[in-house]
Enzyme design. Sequence first.
Site, mmCIF file in Angstrom:
data_model
loop_
_atom_site.group_PDB
_atom_site.id
_atom_site.type_symbol
_atom_site.label_atom_id
_atom_site.label_comp_id
_atom_site.label_asym_id
_atom_site.label_seq_id
_atom_site.Cartn_x
_atom_site.Cartn_y
_atom_site.Cartn_z
ATOM 1 N N GLN A 1 -46.519 -3.080 14.172
ATOM 2 C CA GLN A 1 -45.530 -1.996 13.770
ATOM 3 C C GLN A 1 -46.107 -0.956 13.079
ATOM 4 O O GLN A 1 -46.447 -1.048 11.888
ATOM 5 C CB GLN A 1 -44.383 -2.468 12.903
ATOM 6 C CG GLN A 1 -43.354 -1.847 12.311
ATOM 7 C CD GLN A 1 -42.693 -0.701 13.361
ATOM 8 O OE1 GLN A 1 -42.428 -1.111 14.377
ATOM 9 N NE2 GLN A 1 -42.631 0.535 13.186
ATOM 10 N N GLU B 1 -35.179 11.392 13.675
ATOM 11 C CA GLU B 1 -33.897 10.441 13.624
ATOM 12 C C GLU B 1 -32.667 11.266 13.823
ATOM 13 O O GLU B 1 -31.964 10.539 14.617
ATOM 14 C CB GLU B 1 -34.146 9.514 12.343
ATOM 15 C CG GLU B 1 -35.408 8.654 12.258
ATOM 16 C CD GLU B 1 -35.453 7.770 13.539
ATOM 17 O OE1 GLU B 1 -34.475 7.371 14.430
ATOM 18 O OE2 GLU B 1 -36.679 7.343 13.787
ATOM 19 N N LYS C 1 -32.428 -4.226 8.287
ATOM 20 C CA LYS C 1 -31.178 -3.814 8.242
ATOM 21 C C LYS C 1 -30.004 -4.853 8.094
ATOM 22 O O LYS C 1 -29.066 -4.536 7.309
ATOM 23 C CB LYS C 1 -30.760 -3.077 9.525
ATOM 24 C CG LYS C 1 -29.270 -2.398 9.455
ATOM 25 C CD LYS C 1 -29.153 -1.825 11.058
ATOM 26 C CE LYS C 1 -27.944 -2.271 11.525
ATOM 27 N NZ LYS C 1 -27.358 -1.635 12.892
ATOM 28 N N ASP D 1 -41.489 4.816 4.028
ATOM 29 C CA ASP D 1 -40.170 4.246 4.224
ATOM 30 C C ASP D 1 -38.935 4.519 3.497
ATOM 31 O O ASP D 1 -37.811 4.024 3.845
ATOM 32 C CB ASP D 1 -40.383 2.719 3.913
ATOM 33 C CG ASP D 1 -40.792 2.069 5.155
ATOM 34 O OD1 ASP D 1 -41.430 2.559 6.126
ATOM 35 O OD2 ASP D 1 -40.873 0.499 5.254
ATOM 36 N N HIS E 1 -30.768 5.009 22.095
ATOM 37 C CA HIS E 1 -31.537 5.679 20.850
ATOM 38 C C HIS E 1 -32.992 5.544 20.877
ATOM 39 O O HIS E 1 -33.759 6.592 21.143
ATOM 40 C CB HIS E 1 -31.175 4.992 19.550
ATOM 41 C CG HIS E 1 -31.878 5.153 18.268
ATOM 42 N ND1 HIS E 1 -31.451 5.974 17.295
ATOM 43 C CD2 HIS E 1 -33.179 5.075 17.869
ATOM 44 C CE1 HIS E 1 -32.095 6.495 16.509
ATOM 45 N NE2 HIS E 1 -33.424 5.831 16.742
ATOM 46 N N GLU E 2 -33.629 4.427 21.327
ATOM 47 C CA GLU E 2 -34.893 4.296 21.495
ATOM 48 C C GLU E 2 -35.612 5.220 22.737
ATOM 49 O O GLU E 2 -36.592 5.803 22.859
ATOM 50 C CB GLU E 2 -35.829 2.976 21.469
ATOM 51 C CG GLU E 2 -35.231 2.121 20.532
ATOM 52 C CD GLU E 2 -35.414 2.759 19.016
ATOM 53 O OE1 GLU E 2 -36.309 3.393 18.935
ATOM 54 O OE2 GLU E 2 -34.893 2.117 18.110
ATOM 55 N N ARG F 1 -34.655 -8.996 10.609
ATOM 56 C CA ARG F 1 -34.167 -7.479 10.808
ATOM 57 C C ARG F 1 -33.916 -6.851 9.451
ATOM 58 O O ARG F 1 -32.735 -7.347 8.774
ATOM 59 C CB ARG F 1 -33.147 -7.283 11.844
ATOM 60 C CG ARG F 1 -32.869 -6.063 12.232
ATOM 61 C CD ARG F 1 -32.131 -5.734 13.544
ATOM 62 N NE ARG F 1 -31.448 -4.488 13.651
ATOM 63 C CZ ARG F 1 -30.522 -4.171 14.604
ATOM 64 N NH1 ARG F 1 -30.161 -5.028 15.343
ATOM 65 N NH2 ARG F 1 -30.162 -2.927 14.761
ATOM 66 N N HIS G 1 -35.702 9.078 21.888
ATOM 67 C CA HIS G 1 -36.988 9.121 21.056
ATOM 68 C C HIS G 1 -37.981 9.725 22.001
ATOM 69 O O HIS G 1 -39.040 10.278 21.618
ATOM 70 C CB HIS G 1 -37.471 7.970 20.295
ATOM 71 C CG HIS G 1 -36.943 7.842 18.897
ATOM 72 N ND1 HIS G 1 -36.909 8.874 18.014
ATOM 73 C CD2 HIS G 1 -36.319 6.912 18.381
ATOM 74 C CE1 HIS G 1 -36.496 8.468 16.819
ATOM 75 N NE2 HIS G 1 -36.018 6.976 17.116
ATOM 76 N N GLY H 1 -34.507 -2.699 14.545
ATOM 77 C CA GLY H 1 -33.600 -2.942 15.672
ATOM 78 C C GLY H 1 -34.616 -2.669 16.828
ATOM 79 O O GLY H 1 -34.460 -3.135 17.652
ATOM 80 N N GLY H 2 -35.130 -1.217 16.713
ATOM 81 C CA GLY H 2 -35.946 -1.056 17.759
ATOM 82 C C GLY H 2 -37.126 -0.055 17.284
ATOM 83 O O GLY H 2 -36.818 0.490 16.235
ATOM 84 N N MET H 3 -38.121 0.132 18.144
ATOM 85 C CA MET H 3 -39.261 1.000 17.866
ATOM 86 C C MET H 3 -39.593 1.556 19.198
ATOM 87 O O MET H 3 -39.779 0.920 19.938
ATOM 88 C CB MET H 3 -40.373 0.341 17.301
ATOM 89 C CG MET H 3 -41.542 1.077 16.827
ATOM 90 S SD MET H 3 -41.153 2.245 15.581
ATOM 91 C CE MET H 3 -42.165 3.495 16.134
ATOM 92 N N GLU H 4 -39.633 2.800 19.136
ATOM 93 C CA GLU H 4 -39.929 3.748 20.352
ATOM 94 C C GLU H 4 -41.208 3.877 20.762
ATOM 95 O O GLU H 4 -41.577 5.133 21.183
ATOM 96 C CB GLU H 4 -39.350 5.184 19.945
ATOM 97 C CG GLU H 4 -39.992 5.981 18.896
ATOM 98 C CD GLU H 4 -39.435 5.801 17.680
ATOM 99 O OE1 GLU H 4 -38.879 4.611 17.175
ATOM 100 O OE2 GLU H 4 -39.714 6.769 16.525
HETATM 101 N N1 BES Z 1 -38.376 4.720 14.569
HETATM 102 C C1 BES Z 1 -37.363 3.965 14.186
HETATM 103 C C2 BES Z 1 -37.902 2.778 13.412
HETATM 104 C C3 BES Z 1 -38.631 3.021 12.315
HETATM 105 C C4 BES Z 1 -38.467 4.166 11.190
HETATM 106 C C5 BES Z 1 -39.571 2.235 11.736
HETATM 107 C C6 BES Z 1 -39.077 4.442 10.298
HETATM 108 C C7 BES Z 1 -40.421 2.413 10.726
HETATM 109 C C8 BES Z 1 -40.056 3.773 10.147
HETATM 110 C C9 BES Z 1 -36.402 3.588 15.418
HETATM 111 O O1 BES Z 1 -36.018 4.398 16.528
HETATM 112 C C10 BES Z 1 -35.033 3.372 14.769
HETATM 113 O O2 BES Z 1 -34.333 4.172 14.181
HETATM 114 N N2 BES Z 1 -34.432 2.124 14.545
HETATM 115 C C11 BES Z 1 -33.135 1.749 14.240
HETATM 116 C C12 BES Z 1 -32.378 1.720 15.567
HETATM 117 C C13 BES Z 1 -31.400 2.829 15.583
HETATM 118 C C14 BES Z 1 -30.312 2.477 16.756
HETATM 119 C C15 BES Z 1 -30.718 3.300 14.404
HETATM 120 C C16 BES Z 1 -33.200 0.201 13.670
HETATM 121 O O3 BES Z 1 -34.341 -0.264 13.510
HETATM 122 O O4 BES Z 1 -32.323 -0.225 13.076
HETATM 123 ZN ZN ZN Z 2 -35.037 6.237 15.583
#
Ligand code: BES
Ligand code: ZN
Length: 624
Positions: A160, A339, A574, A394, A316-317, A572, A320, A289-292
């Site tokens: 990551q 974002e 979140k 972060d 979402h991804e 996760r 990106h 959740g996801g990484m693009e």
């Molecule tokens: N690029 C982000 C994840 C991220 C942001 C990783 C900053 C490290 C530092 C990814 O696109 C993202 O926003 N993921 C969200 C999901 C989205 C549906 C809001 C997530 O992981 O919750």
């Molecule tokens: Zn994102």
Amino acid sequence: MLNCCHRLRPGRRAIQVLISFLLMSLFAERLVAQRPLPHSVARPSEVSVSHLHLDLRVDFEKRTLSGSAKLKLQRSDGAYQLWLDTQGLAISKVTDVDGQKLPWELSRPDIQLGQGLSIQLKAATNEVVIYYSTRPGAAALQWLTPEQTTEKRHPFLFTQSQAILARTWVPCQDTPAVRMTYSANIKVPSELLAVMSAANPQKRNDSGEYSFQMNQPIPSYLLALAVGDLVFEPLGQRSGVYAEPSVLKKAAWELADTERMIDAAEKLYGPYRWDRYDVIFLPSSFPFGGMENPRLTFATPTILAGDRSLVALIAHELAHSWSGNLVTNATWNDFWLNEGFTVYFEQRIMEAVYGRKYSEMLAKLSLDGLKAEIQELDARDTWLKLDLAGRNPDDGMTSIAYDKGYFFLRMLEETVGRKQWDAFLKNYFDQNAFKSMTTESFLDYVDMHLQPDADLRAWVYGPGLPDNVPVVKTQELTRAGKAALKFKDGTPADQIASAFETAAWTTHHWNHFLRTLGQGLSLDQMQELDSQFKFTASGNAEITKDWLMLVIDSGYEAGYGRLREFLTEQGRRKFLQPLYVRLAETDGGLKRARDIYRNARPGYHSVSAQTIDEILGVEASQGL
Ligand code: BES
Ligand code: ZN
């Protein structure tokens, strides 16, 4: 000088003022060009990396990647020093392409930023090779034992890199202001498959050697690698899914609409430029959740709800691929450019594929979450333009970049009208493709090409939510909210179920219902809700998280087993973060939280562990 000026004749004075203005602006330009980047030691205006070639061996026993990184350089005149970001890398030597050693030095370590690596270049050096290996604790890498995977038969590794963790596995200019193409040779145990944010194999081979190519220039935070017992299934012509064998079918079923999403996205803002779009489902410890990652989104298995209700994350991804991967935030202070645009684009994809009623539910949840978080944040952290210098980038991952960013763009859409706005955005992605963008350059672009009749600066350089925040209209969620209030007023749960036809509710209705219930439920009410709606037994992680918040608030003992399980079975952030925070706030909860965390922490990725360490006051090194 100042003293004599007023004695000059008017004409001469004007010339003098003009000259000093010109000198000052030249000087200011130099200052801007030389201002250090907020989270990187790179000096790309002197020397920049244009291509990276990785040659790495993945060693699961030692938990290291080892080999070399060859960097192709673009040098400006008189620049003899290359500055790279590293963190915890064990570097053995640095050479030019002919194998001649080059002098190098590591600067004093900074907890946040790692160590700068400076390499002395010779007059003709345009490539350097760095021989190194990572350390077992490298923050970007998660090494999973077989027991920590779904299949429980083979180990797994994933990276990551966002925001500034690429430097813990690759020496690089770890700033989104620099782009490079890359290639890689990766050697893994022969039972495993390796995939990257690049052109990927679809099948394992017996040699365990895989070659990768990413021909479009990308910033370092999009470097990615996953290694495991992985299989592939196509979803359509240009999309597919990777997962551990027992997850594959479920994953492919859940993502059945992926091609429709790609088509919808292209129709909105121009061609998909990355050839294939694949998704890999990682083990449940994936901290996001996801990484693009380009060409290959990394995703959490917690969106596999079995009813396709959480696929907005894929939208979402995928989005990106335009906002972020094509047009990139120049620094993490401009994170909303990545974002906010992506949430906006995600909503448009969801609207195109599932209709406005559906996407307005998502918008409502986004607005409610945003308003709640604004209450919690320091005012300065609620500007779109962040100031994260000296802090962990972060810290910028709040609903400000995501949801305030979204509503800002939606406000612009509603101000100029969708037709003009869509044409503007399409051009924006096209004209700035493969470039990095600051908030200021975006505002300039808007001034040039859109000229909306709205106060942009109040959103970008001001706190909270300005008055012209768009109105979200969702009868669906309004009704779900009413149902919650009725229940609180004493209507029995079974009557709520029939009167509001909850059998037809989506995940989003339940999220809104549970959030509207909020604090203050009695144990009897919790019991009644649980027996009617079976929340404790829900297999949907989004619903589980909201329910467990109520479990903690009300002290509903029957839900605590599930709470411990949920905090242990997935990583996760979140979901972990709000639950640990809430638990730690209750009487005796901190002890309970630390007790759960002691068992769960070894399964978390460093990104999640770091956040929870802070919440529970645990020193990373001292453990629990
Ligand atoms: N690029 C982000 C994840 C991220 C942001 C990783 C900053 C490290 C530092 C990814 O696109 C993202 O926003 N993921 C969200 C999901 C989205 C549906 C809001 C997530 O992981 O919750
Ligand atoms: Zn994102």
